[in-house]
Scaffold this motif. Structure first.
Motif, PDB file in Angstrom:
ATOM      1  N   SER A 100      15.183  22.487 -42.968  1.00 15.03           N
ATOM      2  CA  SER A 100      14.646  22.832 -44.494  1.00 15.03           C
ATOM      3  C   SER A 100      13.527  21.981 -45.121  1.00 15.03           C
ATOM      4  CB  SER A 100      15.952  22.899 -45.378  1.00 15.03           C
ATOM      5  OG  SER A 100      17.028  21.842 -45.167  1.00 15.03           O
ATOM      6  N   PRO A 101      12.909  22.227 -46.175  1.00 10.78           N
ATOM      7  CA  PRO A 101      11.794  21.634 -46.180  1.00 10.78           C
ATOM      8  C   PRO A 101      12.197  19.884 -46.584  1.00 10.78           C
ATOM      9  CG  PRO A 101      11.732  23.521 -47.496  1.00 10.78           C
ATOM     10  CD  PRO A 101      13.040  23.411 -46.817  1.00 10.78           C
ATOM     11  N   GLY A 102      11.445  19.111 -46.184  1.00  9.51           N
ATOM     12  CA  GLY A 102      11.582  17.830 -46.345  1.00  9.51           C
ATOM     13  C   GLY A 102      12.859  17.186 -45.860  1.00  9.51           C
ATOM     14  N   GLY A 104      12.936  16.038 -42.655  1.00  8.80           N
ATOM     15  CA  GLY A 104      12.172  15.166 -41.679  1.00  8.80           C
ATOM     16  C   GLY A 104      11.919  15.353 -40.563  1.00  8.80           C
ATOM     17  N   LYS A 105      11.448  16.621 -40.366  1.00  8.95           N
ATOM     18  CA  LYS A 105      11.065  17.601 -38.933  1.00  8.95           C
ATOM     19  C   LYS A 105       9.787  16.824 -38.697  1.00  8.95           C
ATOM     20  CE  LYS A 105      10.443  21.360 -41.128  1.00  8.95           C
ATOM     21  NZ  LYS A 105      10.948  20.974 -42.237  1.00  8.95           N
ATOM     22  N   SER A 106       8.806  16.437 -39.676  1.00 13.11           N
ATOM     23  CA  SER A 106       7.440  15.834 -39.141  1.00 13.11           C
ATOM     24  C   SER A 106       7.780  14.424 -38.835  1.00 13.11           C
ATOM     25  CB  SER A 106       6.688  15.762 -40.242  1.00 13.11           C
ATOM     26  OG  SER A 106       6.280  17.247 -40.730  1.00 13.11           O
ATOM     27  N   THR A 107       8.825  13.636 -39.648  1.00 15.54           N
ATOM     28  CA  THR A 107       8.933  12.303 -39.217  1.00 15.54           C
ATOM     29  C   THR A 107       9.624  12.148 -37.870  1.00 15.54           C
ATOM     30  OG1 THR A 107       9.564  12.003 -41.314  1.00 15.54           O
ATOM     31  CG2 THR A 107      10.245  10.216 -40.153  1.00 15.54           C
ATOM     32  N   ARG A 138       2.276   8.816 -42.974  1.00  9.62           N
ATOM     33  CA  ARG A 138       3.527   8.947 -42.520  1.00  9.62           C
ATOM     34  C   ARG A 138       3.480   8.056 -41.205  1.00  9.62           C
ATOM     35  NH1 ARG A 138       4.108  13.902 -41.340  1.00  9.62           N
ATOM     36  NH2 ARG A 138       5.170  14.388 -43.246  1.00  9.62           N
ATOM     37  N   MET A 270      18.045   8.357 -42.815  1.00  5.89           N
ATOM     38  CA  MET A 270      16.471   8.359 -43.306  1.00  5.89           C
ATOM     39  C   MET A 270      16.490   7.383 -43.902  1.00  5.89           C
ATOM     40  SD  MET A 270      13.575   9.737 -43.489  1.00  5.89           S
ATOM     41  CE  MET A 270      13.154  11.412 -43.214  1.00  5.89           C
ATOM     42  N   ARG A 271      15.429   6.325 -43.388  1.00  9.81           N
ATOM     43  CA  ARG A 271      14.944   4.984 -44.145  1.00  9.81           C
ATOM     44  C   ARG A 271      13.577   4.844 -44.523  1.00  9.81           C
ATOM     45  NH1 ARG A 271      18.433   1.091 -41.218  1.00  9.81           N
ATOM     46  NH2 ARG A 271      20.629   1.425 -41.272  1.00  9.81           N
ATOM     47  N   GLY A 272      13.162   3.682 -45.017  1.00  9.00           N
ATOM     48  CA  GLY A 272      11.655   3.858 -45.194  1.00  9.00           C
ATOM     49  C   GLY A 272      11.044   3.564 -44.058  1.00  9.00           C
TER      50      GLY A 272
HETATM   51  N1  LIG Z   1       9.284   5.557 -47.811  1.00  4.54           N
HETATM   52  C1  LIG Z   1      10.366   6.360 -47.649  1.00  4.54           C
HETATM   53  N2  LIG Z   1      11.561   5.817 -47.495  1.00  4.54           N
HETATM   54  C2  LIG Z   1      12.545   6.547 -47.403  1.00  4.54           C
HETATM   55  N3  LIG Z   1      12.648   7.896 -47.107  1.00  4.54           N
HETATM   56  C3  LIG Z   1      11.286   8.341 -47.150  1.00  4.54           C
HETATM   57  C4  LIG Z   1      10.216   7.712 -47.383  1.00  4.54           C
HETATM   58  N4  LIG Z   1       9.078   8.717 -47.216  1.00  4.54           N
HETATM   59  C5  LIG Z   1       9.589   9.652 -47.040  1.00  4.54           C
HETATM   60  N5  LIG Z   1      10.883   9.813 -46.857  1.00  4.54           N
HETATM   61  C6  LIG Z   1      11.730  10.901 -46.563  1.00  4.54           C
HETATM   62  O1  LIG Z   1      11.053  11.637 -45.696  1.00  4.54           O
HETATM   63  C7  LIG Z   1      11.352  13.154 -45.982  1.00  4.54           C
HETATM   64  C8  LIG Z   1      10.107  14.152 -45.828  1.00  4.54           C
HETATM   65  O2  LIG Z   1       9.896  13.836 -44.187  1.00  4.54           O
HETATM   66  P1  LIG Z   1       9.097  14.821 -43.572  1.00  4.54           P
HETATM   67  O3  LIG Z   1       7.785  14.995 -43.984  1.00  4.54           O
HETATM   68  O4  LIG Z   1       9.003  14.591 -41.890  1.00  4.54           O
HETATM   69  O5  LIG Z   1       9.889  16.229 -43.639  1.00  4.54           O
HETATM   70  P2  LIG Z   1       9.495  17.775 -43.109  1.00  4.54           P
HETATM   71  O6  LIG Z   1      10.900  18.231 -42.739  1.00  4.54           O
HETATM   72  O7  LIG Z   1       8.416  17.627 -42.213  1.00  4.54           O
HETATM   73  O8  LIG Z   1       9.149  18.411 -44.343  1.00  4.54           O
HETATM   74  P3  LIG Z   1       8.216  19.835 -44.739  1.00  4.54           P
HETATM   75  O9  LIG Z   1       9.194  20.964 -44.445  1.00  4.54           O
HETATM   76  O10 LIG Z   1       7.782  19.552 -45.817  1.00  4.54           O
HETATM   77  O11 LIG Z   1       7.024  19.484 -43.447  1.00  4.54           O
HETATM   78  C9  LIG Z   1      11.274  12.990 -47.663  1.00  4.54           C
HETATM   79  O12 LIG Z   1      12.130  14.019 -47.888  1.00  4.54           O
HETATM   80  C10 LIG Z   1      11.965  11.653 -47.728  1.00  4.54           C
HETATM   81  O13 LIG Z   1      13.279  11.860 -47.999  1.00  4.54           O
END
Ligand SMILES: Nc1ncnc2c1ncn2[C@@H]1O[C@H](COP(=O)(O)OP(=O)(O)OP(=O)(O)O)[C@@H](O)[C@H]1O
Ligand SMILES: [Mg+2]
Length: 463
Positions: A100-102, A104-107, A138, A270-272
């Motif tokens: 789902s969105p956000g 952390g897939k891209s992370t 990121r 998920m951490r900083g």
């Molecule tokens: N500095 C930070 N410290 C902790 N968590 C963070 C920080 N910055 C971002 N995040 C977490 O990372 C998440 C976003 O991660 P990411 O962009 O990888 O998600 P995604 O699945 O790729 O989202 P999308 O669907 O929008 O592409 C945020 O929801 C948040 O929880």
């Protein structure tokens, strides 16, 4: 003639029909059929299966004679991810990562590519959703090696394919498949036709240049990966990244894997500084378990690994008919069955109460072995009596509940038990096993298990 130039394609499952209908005959969804031009059959087949069209007979080869060089897997350096993949990425394979969105897939993919670059592999990150500057932001968070990953921001499928052929990376991440736009196709990016076309073309190039591709995909509101089911058949491996956004725990599970076991689960936090692997998730979940009424520790199996999770229940009287049954992390039908068995076999009848069941930490347990934990948590919540022993150690249990109220054996009882004993949670309630097991308090029926569980605090029962 004109009628055959277009047909109607379901945006959910990819089912094609000649006529429009309100309901898709393939998946039963409403209002999902969209008119799409028929792909010109000749060139499409020519690209993927040219030989079949020419009419030559193919010569079957005995599998023994097929040359198969031992493939070295690409280790992403993220242990949990490698384990879920079955020991790393297979060169030339396609992995679909949904979430789902956000979540952390891209992370996750950014970290994996960073590690691969550090290990001397050639990588490529194709971002269709974010600008290069955003990807960089990121990467700064993720550490030094993530900054070395080459990135292109592109949504044109043709350009992406061209780049892949020119760069010939070992691993490529496409973030996300829904943003790619194939020139020849009408329909918005993300529609079934577009996604299928893009994935098919990428698959072909990836196999040719032996590049492992991770396709990032969005999940639909129903939770299916990338909406169009067509994609799930096409790719080698489907990973689902899930968890509650508000909570920091995330789980990564394989729904399909041509090169490894499914039902493997990786746990992250998920951490900083990005996603941190939780090497001993049991310790985290048991540490968080409260000894309060309605709480119980489940010895579950996640793939090949035992995992202790806390199951919580809340029972509240209600006037609403029918009462609410809310299940987070366990199957709703399973909950209904457990409530019915409880009502008939020694437990309370809860027809006048709302029942909420939650697996703490945003974990999903999809196995019948969770039945007993759910039942005990519900009864404990209903009676307001904690199941923890007088020292406050939570009660651990596992076992499937049969419709006649008996407890049934589940797989890997020994490993579940060993994990609970590691945290000093003996005795563990479970189904009777053929051989005696140290630390197990075998219970033949749910009625017996309830008696044993509620007798753990004799002084309070008397009070
Ligand atoms: N500095 C930070 N410290 C902790 N968590 C963070 C920080 N910055 C971002 N995040 C977490 O990372 C998440 C976003 O991660 P990411 O962009 O990888 O998600 P995604 O699945 O790729 O989202 P999308 O669907 O929008 O592409 C945020 O929801 C948040 O929880
Ligand atoms: Mg993203």
């Amino acid at each position: 003639m004109a009628r055959n130039d277009s047909n109607f394609v379901c945006q959910d499952c990819g089912h094609e029909s000649l006529r429009w209908a309100g309901q898709c005959a393939g998946c039963g969804q409403w209002n999902t059929l969209v008119e799409a031009p028929r792909p010109n059959a000749a060139p499409a087949q020519g690209r993927r299966g040219g030989r079949a069209k020419s009419g030559e007979a193919a010569r079957p080869v005995a599998l023994r004679d097929v040359s198969a060089p031992a493939v070295e897997r690409l280790l992403t350096g993220i242990e949990e991810l490698d384990r879920v993949l079955g020991g790393g990425l297979v060169p030339g394979s396609i992995v679909l990562l949904g979430g789902s969105p956000g979540i952390g897939k891209s992370t996750l993919t950014g970290m994996a590519l960073g590690n691969l670059v550090a290990a001397g592999r050639k990588t490529l990150y194709v971002s269709g959703e974010e600008s290069a500057a955003q990807v960089r932001m990121r990467a700064v968070r993720l550490g030094d090696s993530a900054l070395d990953v080459p990135v292109v921001t592109e949504t044109s499928l043709e350009t992406v394919l061209g780049t892949l052929e020119a760069v010939r990376p070992d691993t490529c991440v496409i973030d996300s498949i829904q943003t790619l736009n194939a020139e020849g196709m009408t329909g918005a990016p993300g529609s079934v036709g577009q996604v299928r076309e893009a994935a098919g073309a990428i698959l072909e190039v990836a196999k040719r240049i032996d590049c492992a591709v991770i396709l990032v995909g969005h999940v639909t509101k129903e939770g299916a990966v990338a909406g169009p089911r067509v994609l799930e058949h096409l790719v080698d491996c489907v990973l689902l990244f899930e968890g509650e956004r508000e909570r920091s725990f995330r789980t990564l599970r394989a729904l399909k894997n041509r090169f490894g076991a499914t039902s493997e689960v990786g746990v992250f936090e998920m951490r900083g500084g990005g996603l941190v692997e939780v090497e001993d998730p049991s310790a985290r979940f048991v540490g968080e378990a409260s000894g309060a009424p309605g709480s119980c520790v489940l010895c579950s199996m996640e793939g090949t690994r035992p995992l202790l999770v806390e199951v919580q229940a809340l029972v509240a009287p209600t006037e609403i008919v029918p009462p609410r049954r809310v299940a987070n992390g366990v199957d709703r039908n399973r909950l209904a069955m457990i409530l019915a068995v409880l009502a008939r076999h020694g437990g309370p009848g809860l027809a006048g109460a709302d029942v909420f069941v939650n697996v703490a930490g945003g974990v999903r347990v999809d196995e019948p072995g969770a039945d007993l934990a759910v039942a005990l948590a519900i009864v404990s919540a209903h009676r307001g009596e904690p199941l923890a022993d007088p020292e406050g150690r939570p009660l651990a249990c596992f076992g499937e509940i049969g419709l006649t109220g008996e407890l049934r054996t589940v797989g890997h009882a020994d490993r579940r038990l060993a994990e609970a004993l590691k945290f000093g949670l003996a005795p563990v309630l479970g189904p009777p096993e053929t051989e005696r097991m140290q630390g197990l308090a075998p219970q033949a029926t749910i009625r017996a298990a309830l008696g044993t569980a509620l007798a753990r605090r004799p002084q309070e029962a008397a009070a």
